[in-house]
Design a protein around this motif. Sequence first.
Motif, mmCIF file in Angstrom:
data_model
loop_
_atom_site.group_PDB
_atom_site.id
_atom_site.type_symbol
_atom_site.label_atom_id
_atom_site.label_comp_id
_atom_site.label_asym_id
_atom_site.label_seq_id
_atom_site.Cartn_x
_atom_site.Cartn_y
_atom_site.Cartn_z
ATOM 1 N N GLY A 11 41.548 32.160 59.923
ATOM 2 C CA GLY A 11 40.152 32.468 60.228
ATOM 3 C C GLY A 11 39.334 32.581 58.946
ATOM 4 O O GLY A 11 39.838 33.022 57.909
ATOM 5 N N SER A 12 38.077 32.191 58.995
ATOM 6 C CA SER A 12 37.198 32.272 57.829
ATOM 7 C C SER A 12 36.448 33.597 57.862
ATOM 8 O O SER A 12 35.478 33.758 58.607
ATOM 9 C CB SER A 12 36.201 31.106 57.827
ATOM 10 N N ALA A 13 36.917 34.551 57.082
ATOM 11 C CA ALA A 13 36.318 35.882 57.082
ATOM 12 C C ALA A 13 36.491 36.508 55.711
ATOM 13 O O ALA A 13 37.098 35.921 54.811
ATOM 14 C CB ALA A 13 36.955 36.756 58.162
ATOM 15 N N GLY A 14 35.967 37.702 55.548
ATOM 16 C CA GLY A 14 36.027 38.381 54.265
ATOM 17 C C GLY A 14 36.870 39.639 54.314
ATOM 18 O O GLY A 14 37.760 39.780 55.142
ATOM 19 N N LEU A 63 25.407 32.531 68.002
ATOM 20 C CA LEU A 63 26.685 32.039 68.512
ATOM 21 C C LEU A 63 27.393 33.100 69.354
ATOM 22 O O LEU A 63 28.005 32.782 70.381
ATOM 23 C CB LEU A 63 27.578 31.611 67.349
ATOM 24 N N LYS A 64 27.302 34.350 68.921
ATOM 25 C CA LYS A 64 27.931 35.427 69.695
ATOM 26 C C LYS A 64 27.330 35.522 71.090
ATOM 27 O O LYS A 64 28.050 35.617 72.096
ATOM 28 C CB LYS A 64 27.767 36.755 68.952
ATOM 29 N N LYS A 65 26.002 35.482 71.167
ATOM 30 C CA LYS A 65 25.328 35.541 72.468
ATOM 31 C C LYS A 65 25.626 34.290 73.298
ATOM 32 O O LYS A 65 25.791 34.377 74.524
ATOM 33 C CB LYS A 65 23.824 35.693 72.270
ATOM 34 N N THR A 66 25.713 33.140 72.645
ATOM 35 C CA THR A 66 26.004 31.891 73.354
ATOM 36 C C THR A 66 27.405 31.904 73.938
ATOM 37 O O THR A 66 27.619 31.504 75.093
ATOM 38 C CB THR A 66 25.839 30.691 72.404
ATOM 39 N N ILE A 82 37.627 25.498 67.843
ATOM 40 C CA ILE A 82 36.551 24.863 67.082
ATOM 41 C C ILE A 82 36.885 24.855 65.591
ATOM 42 O O ILE A 82 36.675 23.859 64.891
ATOM 43 C CB ILE A 82 35.204 25.573 67.332
ATOM 44 N N ILE A 83 37.425 25.964 65.099
ATOM 45 C CA ILE A 83 37.804 26.056 63.688
ATOM 46 C C ILE A 83 38.877 25.023 63.353
ATOM 47 O O ILE A 83 38.811 24.326 62.322
ATOM 48 C CB ILE A 83 38.305 27.474 63.346
ATOM 49 N N ILE A 91 31.297 31.025 63.110
ATOM 50 C CA ILE A 91 32.113 30.782 64.306
ATOM 51 C C ILE A 91 33.249 31.799 64.394
ATOM 52 O O ILE A 91 33.526 32.373 65.453
ATOM 53 C CB ILE A 91 32.679 29.349 64.296
ATOM 54 N N THR A 92 33.909 32.041 63.269
ATOM 55 C CA THR A 92 35.039 32.984 63.249
ATOM 56 C C THR A 92 34.616 34.374 63.686
ATOM 57 O O THR A 92 35.231 34.978 64.577
ATOM 58 C CB THR A 92 35.646 33.048 61.830
#
Length: 457
Positions: A115-118, A253-256, A274-275, A325-326
């Motif tokens: 996942g792409s996160a921090g 994106l969260k709401k979608t 998707i990722i 997205i992540t």
Amino acid sequence: MSFYSDLKERFPGSSRLAIILLQVAPIAACIGSAVALFLWLLDKATTTRQQHTWLLFLLPLGGLLIHFLYKSIGKNAEKGNNLLIEEIHEPAADIPKRMAPLVLFSTIVTHIFGGSAGREGTAVQMGGSISAAMGGWFKTTDKESLQTLLTAGIAAGFGAVFGTPVTGAIFAMEVLTIGRIRYDALLPCIFAAIIANYTCSAWGIHHTQYHILFKNTLQYFSADSFHLLWKIVVSAIAFGLAAFLFADLTSFLKKTFQQFIKIDWFIPVTGAIIIIALTYILGTDDYLGLGVTSPNPNGVSIVNAFNEGGVTYFSWFWKLLFTAITLSSGFKGGEVTPLFFIGAALGNALAILFHAPVDLFAALGFIAVFAAATNTPIACTVMGVELFGGEHILFFALACFIAYFFSGHSGIYSSQKIGVAKLGSPYAGEKNLSESFSRRGKVISSIVEKLRRKKNN
């Protein structure tokens, strides 16, 4: 009666600060140790994923695991950093002790599967959770003391995870309300950040070192200096707009996802698919994980963004999209390190476009996109000094302040209060960013509806 309660009775009034500092010391040491464990695990997770690329295909399963963990035992811990900000504004003893281990485990799961996160969100949440738990053990019940302990916990977590204690202290006070800083928490915050950072380092944790080779030999108010300054001003506007895009795209994106996917556990699965698809379409895994370094010497990363040719013109956008997205599909982590990536890559691209110093503009993007997305321009100016040295502080301040204004009433923390509106906006007072997001959402929906009706007619 506890030791700290006895002190309160013996030394009332002016002794409050001393008592809080006595409480902050062990809290910060615990937070520093927890952050050290987290960073060590994160490094192992990143190395494991890079060595075993097939782990990316397990990202949907990782998303399911995180979803059901938070659904079954997470309760309000799902709100993450926003819960801490809300609790500081209105203490309600609502921060669960399980928040720290949950977010630590979930972030490691996110990273080990690609996942792409921090990492900032995890460190800050651990700091807040540990502060709340230990504050209860110390029988701290008055509102102001609880607010101060939680703010100091944020400072400790942030300062330790990036190795920037002064930035951590200022960030914790500045992030709560746009346009206002809580100076009453100044000493506890710097005290906590220094102790946590020292403790984290004592465990053998080392932070990435960044360098700017560009030497500023320009005379202020000369023709050459103005030639560089206008490039910085234009770039800073772009940094602010990039931060605005990231915050609003993540929210959209969260709401979608929630609107069109009625089975809630399928949202992280969809995000993971998707990722995976984007990774293979682009033919690179450089946009997965933290992105601080790359196992490929020529790969796209934050470190390589400081070199000419180290990233592509659109690397910043791809990292923005992967991270949005992540996080919007339910994976855990933070936004800040990806924001560093986005900013450094965008700064690199703009430097090439403007024939400007690449390492300087990468550093400016690094701090300015973060400043704009968190609405903390002062903290990020100080971060520039802590990470890159004080020689270019004028450029750091200019980039952060301009980017802050051009990000509008947007940000990655929807619970931020709007204390002083930007650029004369009418939306001041006690409103928070979530209302701004909602307002923009309604405007967009209205525009879409008008276009749809026009098309049908």
